[in-house]
Design an enzyme around this catalytic site. Structure first.
Site, PDB file in Angstrom:
ATOM      1  N   VAL A  24      25.094  22.188  94.438  1.00  0.00           N
ATOM      2  CA  VAL A  24      25.193  23.634  94.676  1.00  0.00           C
ATOM      3  C   VAL A  24      24.380  24.410  93.632  1.00  0.00           C
ATOM      4  O   VAL A  24      23.646  25.351  93.976  1.00  0.00           O
ATOM      5  CB  VAL A  24      26.671  24.098  94.692  1.00  0.00           C
ATOM      6  CG1 VAL A  24      26.766  25.588  94.975  1.00  0.00           C
ATOM      7  CG2 VAL A  24      27.474  23.327  95.745  1.00  0.00           C
TER       8      VAL A  24
ATOM      9  N   GLU B 197      32.804  15.617  98.143  1.00  0.00           N
ATOM     10  CA  GLU B 197      33.198  15.903  96.770  1.00  0.00           C
ATOM     11  C   GLU B 197      32.805  14.717  95.890  1.00  0.00           C
ATOM     12  O   GLU B 197      32.606  13.602  96.371  1.00  0.00           O
ATOM     13  CB  GLU B 197      34.710  16.115  96.695  1.00  0.00           C
ATOM     14  CG  GLU B 197      35.199  17.334  97.441  1.00  0.00           C
ATOM     15  CD  GLU B 197      34.556  18.617  96.958  1.00  0.00           C
ATOM     16  OE1 GLU B 197      34.666  18.934  95.770  1.00  0.00           O
ATOM     17  OE2 GLU B 197      33.925  19.312  97.777  1.00  0.00           O
TER      18      GLU B 197
ATOM     19  N   ILE C 210      30.004  30.017 105.492  1.00  0.00           N
ATOM     20  CA  ILE C 210      30.607  30.973 106.434  1.00  0.00           C
ATOM     21  C   ILE C 210      31.223  32.142 105.670  1.00  0.00           C
ATOM     22  O   ILE C 210      32.035  31.921 104.774  1.00  0.00           O
ATOM     23  CB  ILE C 210      31.739  30.311 107.263  1.00  0.00           C
ATOM     24  CG1 ILE C 210      31.244  29.054 107.964  1.00  0.00           C
ATOM     25  CG2 ILE C 210      32.338  31.291 108.256  1.00  0.00           C
ATOM     26  CD1 ILE C 210      32.358  28.262 108.648  1.00  0.00           C
TER      27      ILE C 210
ATOM     28  N   LYS D 150      41.701  24.739 100.448  1.00  0.00           N
ATOM     29  CA  LYS D 150      41.059  25.865 101.144  1.00  0.00           C
ATOM     30  C   LYS D 150      42.070  26.665 101.968  1.00  0.00           C
ATOM     31  O   LYS D 150      42.032  27.899 101.968  1.00  0.00           O
ATOM     32  CB  LYS D 150      39.928  25.338 102.030  1.00  0.00           C
ATOM     33  CG  LYS D 150      38.742  24.821 101.201  1.00  0.00           C
ATOM     34  CD  LYS D 150      37.776  24.029 102.067  1.00  0.00           C
ATOM     35  CE  LYS D 150      36.549  23.615 101.284  1.00  0.00           C
ATOM     36  NZ  LYS D 150      35.740  22.609 102.002  1.00  0.00           N
TER      37      LYS D 150
HETATM   38  P1  NDP Z   1      27.781  18.128  91.741  1.00  0.00           P
HETATM   39  O1  NDP Z   1      28.563  17.009  91.173  1.00  0.00           O
HETATM   40  O2  NDP Z   1      26.578  17.824  92.558  1.00  0.00           O
HETATM   41  O3  NDP Z   1      27.309  19.117  90.577  1.00  0.00           O
HETATM   42  C1  NDP Z   1      28.073  19.440  89.460  1.00  0.00           C
HETATM   43  C2  NDP Z   1      27.109  19.583  88.275  1.00  0.00           C
HETATM   44  O4  NDP Z   1      27.830  20.102  87.182  1.00  0.00           O
HETATM   45  C3  NDP Z   1      26.514  18.242  87.872  1.00  0.00           C
HETATM   46  O5  NDP Z   1      25.145  18.389  87.573  1.00  0.00           O
HETATM   47  C4  NDP Z   1      27.319  17.905  86.629  1.00  0.00           C
HETATM   48  O6  NDP Z   1      26.621  17.113  85.695  1.00  0.00           O
HETATM   49  C5  NDP Z   1      27.555  19.296  86.056  1.00  0.00           C
HETATM   50  N1  NDP Z   1      28.698  19.307  85.149  1.00  0.00           N
HETATM   51  C6  NDP Z   1      29.912  18.733  85.341  1.00  0.00           C
HETATM   52  N2  NDP Z   1      30.701  18.957  84.280  1.00  0.00           N
HETATM   53  C7  NDP Z   1      29.963  19.674  83.396  1.00  0.00           C
HETATM   54  C8  NDP Z   1      30.210  20.204  82.097  1.00  0.00           C
HETATM   55  N3  NDP Z   1      31.369  20.008  81.484  1.00  0.00           N
HETATM   56  N4  NDP Z   1      29.236  20.891  81.492  1.00  0.00           N
HETATM   57  C9  NDP Z   1      28.054  21.063  82.093  1.00  0.00           C
HETATM   58  N5  NDP Z   1      27.742  20.582  83.312  1.00  0.00           N
HETATM   59  C10 NDP Z   1      28.690  19.899  83.962  1.00  0.00           C
HETATM   60  O7  NDP Z   1      28.802  19.013  92.576  1.00  0.00           O
HETATM   61  P2  NDP Z   1      28.474  20.039  93.743  1.00  0.00           P
HETATM   62  O8  NDP Z   1      27.302  20.850  93.375  1.00  0.00           O
HETATM   63  O9  NDP Z   1      28.496  19.341  95.048  1.00  0.00           O
HETATM   64  O10 NDP Z   1      29.797  20.933  93.729  1.00  0.00           O
HETATM   65  C11 NDP Z   1      30.011  21.904  92.728  1.00  0.00           C
HETATM   66  C12 NDP Z   1      31.256  22.700  93.096  1.00  0.00           C
HETATM   67  O11 NDP Z   1      31.030  23.335  94.367  1.00  0.00           O
HETATM   68  C13 NDP Z   1      32.518  21.862  93.309  1.00  0.00           C
HETATM   69  O12 NDP Z   1      33.628  22.629  92.929  1.00  0.00           O
HETATM   70  C14 NDP Z   1      32.554  21.618  94.796  1.00  0.00           C
HETATM   71  O13 NDP Z   1      33.851  21.372  95.253  1.00  0.00           O
HETATM   72  C15 NDP Z   1      32.038  22.943  95.300  1.00  0.00           C
HETATM   73  N6  NDP Z   1      31.443  22.941  96.622  1.00  0.00           N
HETATM   74  C16 NDP Z   1      30.524  22.002  96.975  1.00  0.00           C
HETATM   75  C17 NDP Z   1      29.934  22.034  98.213  1.00  0.00           C
HETATM   76  C18 NDP Z   1      28.950  21.028  98.647  1.00  0.00           C
HETATM   77  O14 NDP Z   1      28.579  21.049  99.833  1.00  0.00           O
HETATM   78  N7  NDP Z   1      28.477  20.136  97.790  1.00  0.00           N
HETATM   79  C19 NDP Z   1      30.276  23.087  99.173  1.00  0.00           C
HETATM   80  C20 NDP Z   1      31.238  24.064  98.698  1.00  0.00           C
HETATM   81  C21 NDP Z   1      31.793  23.965  97.459  1.00  0.00           C
HETATM   82  P3  NDP Z   1      26.698  15.487  85.812  1.00  0.00           P
HETATM   83  O15 NDP Z   1      26.192  15.152  87.174  1.00  0.00           O
HETATM   84  O16 NDP Z   1      25.814  15.041  84.723  1.00  0.00           O
HETATM   85  O17 NDP Z   1      28.128  15.129  85.633  1.00  0.00           O
HETATM   86  N1  HSE Z   2      33.318  18.503 100.299  1.00  0.00           N
HETATM   87  C1  HSE Z   2      33.426  19.770 100.907  1.00  0.00           C
HETATM   88  C2  HSE Z   2      33.361  19.614 102.404  1.00  0.00           C
HETATM   89  C3  HSE Z   2      32.340  20.682 100.436  1.00  0.00           C
HETATM   90  O1  HSE Z   2      32.937  18.540 102.858  1.00  0.00           O
HETATM   91  O2  HSE Z   2      33.743  20.519 103.134  1.00  0.00           O
HETATM   92  C4  HSE Z   2      32.439  22.084 100.981  1.00  0.00           C
HETATM   93  O3  HSE Z   2      33.538  22.741 100.422  1.00  0.00           O
END
Ligand code: NDP
Ligand code: HSE
Length: 404
Positions: A12, A185, A131, A200
């Site tokens: 994200v 996730e 959405i 959610k």
């Molecule tokens: P990712 O695991 O892809 O990204 C998280 C990032 O944050 C990674 O680069 C991670 O680094 C970094 N990170 C984790 N902990 C720390 C920290 N303590 N300090 C600094 N950086 C940190 O997750 P997503 O992007 O998929 O998801 C992010 C959030 O969005 C979550 O809450 C998820 O539930 C939500 N979300 C995701 C969706 C999706 O489609 N993917 C849709 C809607 C919501 P590293 O990889 O090195 O650990």
């Molecule tokens: N893991 C979540 C899903 C990301 O599949 O719906 C979006 O919140």
């Protein structure tokens, strides 16, 4: 120029950077000022990526920089996301997030802090990916009393169920695909066991009903027990299987649950396939409304987060969220909810049917030609409690799916 920081450069976070880069000019026009990403916090470095020059590893750099007005928290998890978000808000910086785990747990408190400081804690991307659903609940629908929310709220499980149904693919194989596409996730158990959908529906229900709905109180079943055989029966019935997250207000009593359901072709949620999500609402004045779109993935989610950034930029000194009270909304047990149940029975139909009828009353019988050592039945409507009692006494029950 409005300076912002992004916490987490994952699926994200990198999407938010891409959206703000790609639509830079139109975003500036809509926000009323240029939005500039000054820092990106992550644990890793990204050598070779243009973002590298903005990478920091110490949150205090962001916290102590008075130029930063908006913080985008897209790291996920409760800690340190909670501490960072709270510190940012207490320092007068608005926070935009996609982190539903954090919003479900601490959203009421964080919104309250934002409101006291006349800034914003925004979380459009926390439910339904791209959405728009938080904003409608927060503004367009505030004159209505919402009495039902039923949604397909998890993209990963909807993607898995769709592929199992349409292509006969195996659960594990499709999960791997969903992970590669960035839908799942970090711990996909949250998706497949229904916990993500549970958080959610807790957020949407808290917002709709105005009080804190604790996700721990919500009855939750995932999709891990759904089999290829269940899909075959669904096809025979011209139905499909969807993981539904729902909450209802019946005469002032609220209940909520997450569980797989069988849906017929006339159901508005029937055609919602793949990574798409949909949220069906019923209001006492509105009647029915449905919101539909991409439920997960990098750019749809980032689009919702960046939309929040624009809104936060437009309202740097004004809180725009109607927040829910921290007072807990007590949910009633699902035992009184009434529906029909699809059950699979082990054994030969001719030998077992009488026993089934004795236990469950009149049933509609279903057979899949290649499954000749079992059969399926749909019961009459009964309460969850009644079903549970009857099922506990019945030996040859292979599985159960609720019928919507
Ligand atoms: P990712 O695991 O892809 O990204 C998280 C990032 O944050 C990674 O680069 C991670 O680094 C970094 N990170 C984790 N902990 C720390 C920290 N303590 N300090 C600094 N950086 C940190 O997750 P997503 O992007 O998929 O998801 C992010 C959030 O969005 C979550 O809450 C998820 O539930 C939500 N979300 C995701 C969706 C999706 O489609 N993917 C849709 C809607 C919501 P590293 O990889 O090195 O650990
Ligand atoms: N893991 C979540 C899903 C990301 O599949 O719906 C979006 O919140």
């Amino acid at each position: 120029m409005i300076q912002i920081a992004v916490l987490g450069y994952g699926t994200v976070g990198s999407g938010v950077v891409e959206v703000i880069d790609t639509n830079h000019d139109s975003i500036a026009q809509k926000a009323g000022d240029e939005i500039n990403i000054k820092y990106v916090l992550d644990l890793r470095d990204f050598p070779g990526d243009a973002i590298q020059e903005k990478i920091v590893h110490d949150f205090d750099v962001i916290l102590n920089d008075p130029e930063i007005r908006i913080v985008v928290e897209v790291m996920g998890g409760v800690e340190p996301a909670y501490t960072f978000s709270k510190k940012a808000l207490l320092a007068g910086k608005s926070v935009c997030t996609s982190n539903k785990e954090l919003v479900a747990r601490h959203g009421a408190e964080l919104m309250e802090i934002a409101r006291e400081r006349e800034i914003n804690y925004l979380f459009e991307a926390s439910c339904g990916g791209g959405i728009p659903i938080i904003r409608p609940l927060n503004s367009s629908l505030t004159a209505d009393q919402i009495d039902e929310i039923t949604g397909i709220l998890n993209g990963t499980t909807n993607y898995i169920l769709t592929k199992m149904m349409q292509e006969g693919l195996d659960f594990e194989e499709v999960l791997k695909d969903a992970q590669e596409k960035g839908y799942a996730e970090r711990n996909p158990e949250a998706d497949v066991e229904g916990y993500d959908a549970c958080r959610k529906i807790a957020i949407l229900s808290s917002l709709a009903y105005g009080r804190q709905v604790d996700f721990e109180d919500i009855y939750t079943e995932g999709i891990t027990k759904i089999t290829a055989e269940d899909m075959k029966y669904a096809k025979v019935m011209n139905k499909t299987i969807k993981l539904l997250a729902l909450s209802k207000n019946k005469d002032g009593k609220y209940y909520a649950m997450v569980a797989p359901h069988l849906l017929g072709q006339s159901d508005p949620l029937y055609p919602v396939n793949g990574v798409f999500n949909a949220i069906f609402l019923h209001g006492n004045m509105l009647g029915d409304a449905m919101f539909y779109g991409s439920g997960a993935g990098k750019l749809p989610t980032a689009s919702a987060v960046a939309g929040d950034v624009v809104d936060a930029a437009r309202h740097l000194k004004r809180s725009i969220m109607a927040f829910w009270s921290r007072e807990k909304l007590e949910l009633t047990d699902i035992g009184s909810a009434e529906r029909r149940f699809f059950i699979r029975i082990q054994g030969i139909l001719e030998k077992e049917l009488e026993k089934v009828q004795k236990a469950f009353g009149p049933v509609e019988v279903l057979q899949v030609p290649e499954l000749n050592q079992e059969f399926g039945c749909i019961t009459r409507a009964m309460t969850e409690a009644e079903y549970k009692t009857k099922a506990a006494d019945f030996e040859n029950l292979l599985s159960m799916i609720r019928v919507r």
